[in-house]
Design a protein around this motif. Structure first.
Motif, short mmCIF file in Angstrom:
data_model
loop_
_atom_site.label_atom_id
_atom_site.label_comp_id
_atom_site.label_asym_id
_atom_site.label_seq_id
_atom_site.Cartn_x
_atom_site.Cartn_y
_atom_site.Cartn_z
N UNK A 183 0.82 -1.21 0.00
CA UNK A 183 0.00 0.00 0.00
C UNK A 183 0.86 1.27 0.00
N UNK A 184 1.95 1.25 0.77
CA UNK A 184 2.84 2.41 0.79
C UNK A 184 3.44 2.63 -0.60
N UNK A 185 3.79 1.54 -1.29
CA UNK A 185 4.32 1.70 -2.65
C UNK A 185 3.27 2.34 -3.57
N UNK A 186 2.02 1.94 -3.44
CA UNK A 186 0.98 2.52 -4.30
C UNK A 186 0.82 4.01 -4.01
N UNK A 187 1.01 4.42 -2.77
CA UNK A 187 0.99 5.85 -2.48
C UNK A 187 2.17 6.54 -3.13
N UNK A 192 3.86 10.22 -7.50
CA UNK A 192 4.66 10.52 -8.68
C UNK A 192 3.79 10.80 -9.90
N UNK A 193 2.72 10.02 -10.04
CA UNK A 193 1.86 10.19 -11.22
C UNK A 193 1.06 11.48 -11.18
N UNK A 194 0.90 12.07 -9.99
CA UNK A 194 0.12 13.29 -9.87
C UNK A 194 0.98 14.55 -9.78
N UNK A 195 2.11 14.48 -9.09
CA UNK A 195 2.89 15.70 -8.88
C UNK A 195 4.37 15.55 -9.26
N UNK A 196 4.77 14.38 -9.73
CA UNK A 196 6.18 14.15 -10.02
C UNK A 196 6.61 14.57 -11.40
N UNK A 210 8.97 12.50 -6.94
CA UNK A 210 9.60 11.87 -8.09
C UNK A 210 10.83 11.07 -7.68
N UNK A 211 11.66 11.63 -6.79
CA UNK A 211 12.89 10.93 -6.37
C UNK A 211 12.57 9.69 -5.54
N UNK A 212 11.57 9.78 -4.68
CA UNK A 212 11.18 8.61 -3.89
C UNK A 212 10.67 7.50 -4.81
N UNK A 213 9.90 7.88 -5.82
CA UNK A 213 9.41 6.90 -6.79
C UNK A 213 10.58 6.27 -7.54
N UNK A 214 11.58 7.07 -7.90
CA UNK A 214 12.76 6.53 -8.59
C UNK A 214 13.44 5.46 -7.74
N UNK A 246 18.73 3.10 -20.69
CA UNK A 246 19.14 4.42 -20.19
C UNK A 246 18.63 5.55 -21.07
N UNK A 247 18.05 5.21 -22.22
CA UNK A 247 17.56 6.24 -23.16
C UNK A 247 16.16 6.70 -22.77
N UNK A 248 16.06 7.26 -21.60
CA UNK A 248 14.75 7.68 -21.09
C UNK A 248 14.97 8.76 -20.05
N UNK A 249 14.03 9.68 -19.95
CA UNK A 249 14.13 10.72 -18.93
C UNK A 249 14.06 10.14 -17.53
N UNK A 250 13.33 9.04 -17.37
CA UNK A 250 13.25 8.36 -16.09
C UNK A 250 14.41 7.37 -15.95
N UNK A 251 14.99 7.25 -14.75
CA UNK A 251 16.06 6.27 -14.56
C UNK A 251 15.56 4.83 -14.55
N UNK A 252 14.24 4.65 -14.57
CA UNK A 252 13.67 3.30 -14.46
C UNK A 252 12.79 2.89 -15.64
N UNK A 253 11.93 3.78 -16.11
CA UNK A 253 10.92 3.41 -17.10
C UNK A 253 11.51 2.87 -18.39
N UNK A 254 12.72 3.31 -18.72
CA UNK A 254 13.33 2.90 -19.97
C UNK A 254 13.61 1.41 -20.05
N UNK A 255 13.79 0.74 -18.92
CA UNK A 255 14.19 -0.67 -18.95
C UNK A 255 13.06 -1.60 -19.40
N UNK A 256 11.85 -1.52 -18.81
CA UNK A 256 10.77 -2.34 -19.36
C UNK A 256 10.38 -1.93 -20.78
N UNK A 257 10.45 -0.63 -21.08
CA UNK A 257 10.15 -0.19 -22.45
C UNK A 257 11.18 -0.73 -23.43
#
Length: 324
Positions: A183-187, A192-196, A210-214, A246-257
């Motif tokens: 539940x904490x992760x979903x928060x 991040x999805x609202x203000x990050x 945003x940094x906590x989500x990263x 690594x070709x992504x603005x996010x340090x994480x999203x680029x890997x599954x993409x």
């Protein structure tokens, strides 16, 4: 702190079969309302970074602590099973199990996302305008000027990214910290999805979110990419993933993409508009070919297989914790 294996299995099966319930109150909606209220009150004046940090950390700790307290109270109320001499044989915290089932059910979003992506492709078959409208339900970018190819690309990018955010990461944090951690992760993810965002309104106030989500997604995002490659049966794609992730603005999203781009042999990324501002994202992959409904079906199969592998791992961890 650990989640009962039976509760985990039932909660996962409910999401796998039904997806998010449409007519029941969803905790993510409540999270969104709390974030919106806090942002409205605090995102003004000076010290916006500090205010954003207080909101983000406060809400995450509140959710974790409240879930932990609820589980503690519910663990007291148990179903007792006695033998013939009135000696307790089993003590089953039935209400705690029900709570864990509900949390797992609500925190996973694999089936719902797949349904939404399928609807994008079906809507696009009817008209470009319907496709743009449908994809706007699952992406944050401006969709009003997207081409048919860009609509399909946006849907598949979201499918890959949200396999991490909506399935693998919640299961990862469940394995580590039980349903309070889930539940904490979903928060974290909702913040991040609202203000990050790095827009004028949110670049200071939302930077902590945003940094906590990263941080929360660092391991799950890379794990998601590995699971997708395993699901595809093409282990040689791992080199492509590490190069392009690594070709992504996010340090994480680029890997599954990158994993999905490699599996489909296509190209993701590029410039997009968010809240009226242009963000020039790098490309992932090189083959700028036309995406098809067949690609969507293949992506869905990979997502489902990766989810099942991750669930099996977490269930094994839960069983080990329950019986060892």
């Amino acid at each position: 702190m650990g989640t009962n294996p039976f509760a985990l299995l039932v909660g996962w099966l409910l999401d796998f079969i039904f997806g998010d319930p449409q007519r029941l109150p969803h905790p993510i909606v409540w999270f969104g309302k709390m974030i919106a209220a806090g942002e409205h009150r605090l995102n003004k004046g000076n010290a916006r970074k500090a205010k954003g940090a207080i909101l983000a950390i406060g809400l995450i700790l509140m959710v974790f602590g409240l879930a932990w307290a609820i589980r503690y109270v519910l663990s007291i109320f148990a179903l007792f099973i006695f033998d013939g001499t009135n000696q307790t044989i089993y003590q089953i915290p039935i209400f705690l199990y029900i709570f864990d089932v509900i949390v797992v059910f609500f925190c996973l979003a694999g089936t719902t996302l797949i349904k939404e992506v399928r609807e994008v492709f079906l809507a696009l078959d009817r008209s470009l305008e319907e496709g743009r409208t449908q994809v706007a339900r699952i992406v944050g970018r401006d969709t009003s000027e997207l081409s048919a190819q860009e609509v399909r690309t946006a849907a598949l990018e979201t499918l890959a990214e949200n396999l991490s955010d909506g399935v693998i990461a919640p299961l990862f944090w469940l394995a580590l910290l039980g349903t309070p951690g889930m539940l904490a992760y979903k928060m974290v993810n909702t913040l991040d999805s609202m203000i990050g965002y790095k827009t004028e309104r949110y670049k200071d106030f939302g930077c902590w979110a945003a940094h906590i989500d990263d941080i929360a997604n660092y391991i799950p995002a890379r794990l998601t990419a590995i699971l997708m490659v395993l699901a595809s049966g093409r282990l040689g794609l791992l080199q492509f993933v590490w190069k392009n992730g690594r070709n992504h603005a996010s340090p994480n999203s680029g890997y599954p993409e990158a994993a999905l781009a490699g599996i489909l042999n296509c190209r993701f990324g590029g410039p997009h508009y968010y809240f009226g501002e242009l963000f020039d994202k790098p490309y992932i992959g090189e083959n700028e070919r036309v995406l098809t409904t067949g690609d969507m079906k293949k992506a869905v199969r990979v997502n489902r297989t990766a989810e099942i592998i991750m669930f099996a791992i977490v269930l094994a961890v839960s069983l080990w914790g329950a019986f060892c």
